[in-house]
Scaffold this motif. Sequence first.
Motif, short mmCIF file in Angstrom:
data_model
loop_
_atom_site.label_atom_id
_atom_site.label_comp_id
_atom_site.label_asym_id
_atom_site.label_seq_id
_atom_site.Cartn_x
_atom_site.Cartn_y
_atom_site.Cartn_z
N ILE A 1 -7.44 -6.58 2.64
CA ILE A 1 -7.43 -5.73 1.46
C ILE A 1 -6.09 -4.98 1.43
O ILE A 1 -5.60 -4.55 2.47
CB ILE A 1 -8.63 -4.75 1.46
N PRO B 1 -4.62 -1.88 -0.65
CA PRO B 1 -4.74 -0.84 -1.67
C PRO B 1 -3.38 -0.33 -2.14
O PRO B 1 -2.33 -0.74 -1.61
CB PRO B 1 -5.51 0.26 -0.94
N LYS C 1 -10.49 -8.20 -6.11
CA LYS C 1 -11.72 -8.05 -6.91
C LYS C 1 -12.08 -9.30 -7.72
O LYS C 1 -13.06 -9.31 -8.45
CB LYS C 1 -11.58 -6.85 -7.85
N THR D 1 -10.77 -5.53 6.07
CA THR D 1 -11.86 -4.76 5.48
C THR D 1 -12.82 -4.30 6.57
O THR D 1 -12.90 -4.89 7.66
CB THR D 1 -12.66 -5.61 4.49
N GLN E 1 -12.01 2.75 7.42
CA GLN E 1 -12.11 2.77 5.97
C GLN E 1 -10.80 2.30 5.32
O GLN E 1 -9.72 2.76 5.66
CB GLN E 1 -12.42 4.18 5.46
N CYS E 2 -10.93 1.38 4.39
CA CYS E 2 -9.79 0.93 3.60
C CYS E 2 -10.33 0.41 2.29
O CYS E 2 -10.99 -0.63 2.24
CB CYS E 2 -9.01 -0.15 4.34
N ASP E 3 -10.08 1.14 1.22
CA ASP E 3 -10.62 0.76 -0.08
C ASP E 3 -9.70 1.30 -1.16
O ASP E 3 -8.58 1.73 -0.88
CB ASP E 3 -12.06 1.23 -0.25
N GLY F 1 -9.27 6.20 0.74
CA GLY F 1 -9.20 4.89 1.40
C GLY F 1 -7.90 4.16 1.18
O GLY F 1 -7.71 3.06 1.71
N SER F 2 -6.99 4.77 0.39
CA SER F 2 -5.71 4.13 0.08
C SER F 2 -4.53 4.80 0.74
O SER F 2 -3.39 4.53 0.38
CB SER F 2 -5.50 4.11 -1.44
N THR G 1 -16.23 -4.97 0.42
CA THR G 1 -15.50 -3.77 0.03
C THR G 1 -14.70 -3.99 -1.25
O THR G 1 -13.83 -4.87 -1.30
CB THR G 1 -14.53 -3.34 1.15
N GLU G 2 -15.04 -3.22 -2.28
CA GLU G 2 -14.34 -3.20 -3.57
C GLU G 2 -14.47 -4.50 -4.37
O GLU G 2 -13.77 -4.71 -5.35
CB GLU G 2 -12.85 -2.85 -3.40
#
Length: 563
Positions: free
Chosen positions: A75, A77, A95, A314, A409-411, A416-417, A528-529
């Motif tokens: 991921i 962000p 996404k 993720t 956490q990474c979203d 998370g960014s 995630t996302e």
Amino acid sequence: MKKTKLLLLATCAGITMMAGCAKLDENVLDESSVTGLTDKQIAEGAIAPVYARLPDIWLHTNYFALQEISTDEAILPYRGGTDWGDNGIYLQLHKHENVSSDVNVRNTWNNITQAQSRAVSAIEVLATNKDASAALFLAEARGMKAYYSMLTLDLFGVVFKKEDPKVTSTVLRGNDAVEYIKSELLAIEPVLDNTTGPGRITKAAVWGLLARLHLNAAVYRDRYAATFDFKKEDMDKVVEYCDKIIATPQFVLSPSYFALFDDANHTNKELIFAVDQRADLNGHNRMAYFSLSGDQFPIPAYTGANGTDGPGITSDFYRSWVNAYTPIDPAAADPRFYKQNLGIYTNPGDSCVDAAAFNINRGILRGQQYGLIRKNGVFLKCTSGKMLVGKLFYDTRSKPTKPVEFTEQCDFTVAGSDYNTGFRVSKYEFSKTSVSGRNFGEHDIVILRLADIYLMRAEAKLRRGDAAATALTDVNTVRASRTASTPAPALTSITLDLLFRERGFEFYWESQRRTDMVRFGKYEGTWTEKTSTDKQKRIFPIPLTAIDAASNLPGYLVQNPGY
């Protein structure tokens, strides 16, 4: 001598070479340049460009991004609201909201179709060349054309059949595309041997590509199927070709997992087919720096060689490791997860390191990071003259009190960014011999290796209904082979779901995840996302530029459904 050019298409639809397309003319062989050249020199001049696009295809923002950031594995962000925004293309990619104007999709398409065009032109030149090397080079050019066709089939659902540079390509889809690629690979297999790899296509590489083609044939024949029909005859072929490679004694599973991704991996006996990135070939890739922090400096010789705070893994992918080994930490349970090179992580007093011995840790990096400390453009040193190693902070981001502490956490939320979110991947070694280590990675990028052959054979056995024990043996053979450290414990059972998990552990960050997720029926899942369940996103849009370039041939190049 008749003038011959390698015609490279920059924006054409496939390799059609039709009026109105933008062409990049590379005068590799023309009437003036060939004067005085031998047939051997002409042959070598024809085959070299066929391979030359591979590093561009495998650039971190091209094929890698499409294969990894679109999945549950990686991921990227919008870091801190200032980095990797790029008009939202990495958010869309993750996404499954791609559009036909996506620059990464377009660049990947262009690089692959340009490489195909070079192969077609090389075939024309080599077909009449009298040198003893011409037959081998001709087979290689044809094999590389088939490999590039596999990429367009997997990514975009189309293959361009072209034998004559002056004639418009035929667009193939579905079973026609599978059968065409198969016929091309089978035609060259008798000509090749296994002495020129891994940077050139060999007999074993053809076997491996055929195994991969048959393994994915059910997907390619019916791209949007609710369930894929894995035919026994295809699985039989996967086993047959994998057997051939495993029986070839020159290929051996590497005792050290991370040695597969070292600078000097060109001679690693596990590699079957790879992008040759050795220094004398001016290799260009950023696989080693893409995920690292901007305040991680892996080589003492260069104060400007650092990471870019790019993609992390993720939480979903990380949890697959944790769940597999709980209550044991995956770093202790599986040598593929992590390799500690800096003693300070377990011995706080180990803060002075010889420059020649300095190596950052490898694998999946978590928590507080330690490394070389750069102040005012120079690295700090101990009184002994050794390099000072300590806790890292975000000095390059003008946040000297914010620690470089990677979080799970990474979203796409603000929290998370941030620059430190997401556990990072340091799989390929940061080059210690190139001009910076940052832009010129010198490790070969793996396309096929022996572990994949074992795991493809295991999957084919499961899918054709063999006793699970035979597939389990193949999986455990790979796990047991990493004897440079304590190997991962043997599995006691195997299912398709467990095999999918095992492929994630073995091949993370190797541009296999999207293809695997589609084949295993996981790509419409939620992570995630990402909540899209659209089957039409299993392939990418044909770039708008390619559709426009083909507009003078109505119905020739049709956009994929859903775009």
